[in-house]
Design a protein around this motif. Structure first.
Motif, PDB file in Angstrom:
ATOM      1  N   ASP A  92       0.839  -1.207   0.000  1.00 12.86           N
ATOM      2  CA  ASP A  92       0.000   0.000   0.000  1.00 12.86           C
ATOM      3  C   ASP A  92       0.875   1.258   0.000  1.00 12.86           C
ATOM      4  O   ASP A  92       2.027   1.211   0.437  1.00 12.86           O
ATOM      5  N   ASP A  93       0.311   2.348  -0.493  1.00 11.93           N
ATOM      6  CA  ASP A  93       0.988   3.659  -0.491  1.00 11.93           C
ATOM      7  C   ASP A  93       2.354   3.565  -1.170  1.00 11.93           C
ATOM      8  O   ASP A  93       3.322   4.204  -0.738  1.00 11.93           O
TER       9      ASP A  93
ATOM     10  N   GLU B 230      -4.569   4.355  -6.620  1.00 11.06           N
ATOM     11  CA  GLU B 230      -5.593   4.763  -5.650  1.00 11.06           C
ATOM     12  C   GLU B 230      -5.832   6.262  -5.743  1.00 11.06           C
ATOM     13  O   GLU B 230      -5.007   7.006  -6.254  1.00 11.06           O
TER      14      GLU B 230
ATOM     15  N   LYS C 248       0.203  -0.906  -4.898  1.00 10.43           N
ATOM     16  CA  LYS C 248      -0.845   0.108  -4.959  1.00 10.43           C
ATOM     17  C   LYS C 248      -0.185   1.487  -4.906  1.00 10.43           C
ATOM     18  O   LYS C 248       0.426   1.855  -3.906  1.00 10.43           O
TER      19      LYS C 248
HETATM   20 MG    MG Z   1      -3.147   3.515   0.286  1.00 12.50          MG
END
Ligand code: MG
Ligand code: C2E
Ligand code: MG
Ligand code: MG
Length: 282
Positions: free
Chosen positions: A182-183, A239, A203
């Motif tokens: 993530d991130d 995202e 992501k």
């Molecule tokens: Mg994120």
């Protein structure tokens, strides 16, 4: 002295301040009771496959509705839960609830393609010694198909201790679940490590996606991450997609998946069921 003390107390107990000032200790006590009081809920945000415009799955996002303060954002209560260790119990609740819900949706919408569910793990959860057992319990207790569960771990949490992380990821992967970073782009990954981690998806952090239109530099970063993912045979999700222009740019770059307000905000259970009933695509 006594006067000063009296003054301080008068301030501390000023009735006008009650309810508006919530000390960290109050918050902590309240968070401790949030689960039993049913104040924690999940929202679900669809993740769209750009190849066919269809919903690939959902990301589960925790919400806390405080009896007096209303909605407390996760950016406030997740760090508090981390500091106090409550994240272990909360995380268990989130994972279990997300799996239960996904299994129920499979029964409710038998004609829909199998949908994935993504669940966030904070740094402390990721380094929890019995994480594998906790995940196993959630899978077995709910009948969730492991291959449809995706755990999201931030790039910075992974890089805190890359060696330990690799080991933990291997243990998790033995359960046949998926792992998403993530991130991505914000956490200073060493590319040589990235290659050795058993991960499935990158992501791209929304800060890069949201600024693509104005900032040529960010467009190039997004393009580079997509290429990197392609070379490492990983899926890639953008995202924070909010505009049709961003979507068009992502499609042109060849980004596989996208998530953001353009498609849908995080939805409650009814909202998801309505969306699945509509059988929409983008
Ligand atoms: Mg994120
Ligand atoms: P995240 O995992 O990176 O989640 C994405 C965040 O971006 C979510 O914020 C989501 O509502 C928001 N978002 C989605 N689409 C858009 C968009 O188009 N524009 C913008 N500006 N934002 C968008 P949210 O729900 O407030 O969660 C914030 C963070 O809190 C999450 O970031 C995650 O790190 C953490 N979090 C949320 N739920 C949980 C949980 O159950 N467990 C753990 N450990 N962390 C959680
Ligand atoms: Mg996430
Ligand atoms: Mg984030």
């Amino acid at each position: 002295k006594a006067k000063e003390l009296g003054k301080a107390q008068a301030v501390a107990f000023n009735p006008n301040m009650r309810g508006t000032t919530v000390t960290p200790l109050d918050m902590e006590t309240d968070l401790r009771r949030a689960i039993e009081r049913g104040e924690l809920t999940l929202r679900f945000q669809p993740i769209i496959s750009l190849a066919n415009g269809r919903i690939q799955g959902f990301e589960a996002l925790a919400r806390w509705t405080h009896s007096k303060r209303g909605e407390v954002p996760p950016s406030d209560f997740i760090p508090l839960a981390e500091e106090t260790g409550m994240i272990v119990e909360i995380g268990q609740w989130v994972l279990r609830t997300a799996c239960e819900r996904t299994v129920r949706w499979r029964d409710q919408f038998p004609k829909a393609e199998p949908m994935e569910i993504s669940v966030n793990l904070s740094s402390r959860q990721f380094h929890q010694y019995d994480l594998v057992r906790m995940v196993t319990n959630s899978l077995e207790g709910t009948g969730m198909d492991p291959s449809l569960l995706k755990l999201e771990i931030t790039e910075s949490a992974l890089m805190e201790n890359a060696h330990l992380s690799a080991q933990m990821l291997n243990d998790l992967k033995s359960l046949k679940i998926q792992v998403c970073v993530d991130d991505f782009g914000t956490g200073y990954s060493s590319l040589s490590y990235l290659h050795t981690f058993p991960i499935d998806t990158l992501k791209i952090d929304k800060s890069f996606v949201q600024d693509m239109g104005r900032n040529r530099h960010n467009l190039e970063i997004v393009r580079t991450i997509c290429l990197l993912a392609q070379n490492l045979r990983l899926d890639v999700i953008a995202e924070g997609v909010e505009t049709p222009e961003q979507l068009a740019q992502l499609r042109a770059i060849g980004c596989g998946f996208a998530q953001g307000y353009l498609f849908s905000p995080p939805l409650d259970v009814d909202g998801v069921e309505r969306l699945l009933g509509e059988n929409r695509s983008w």
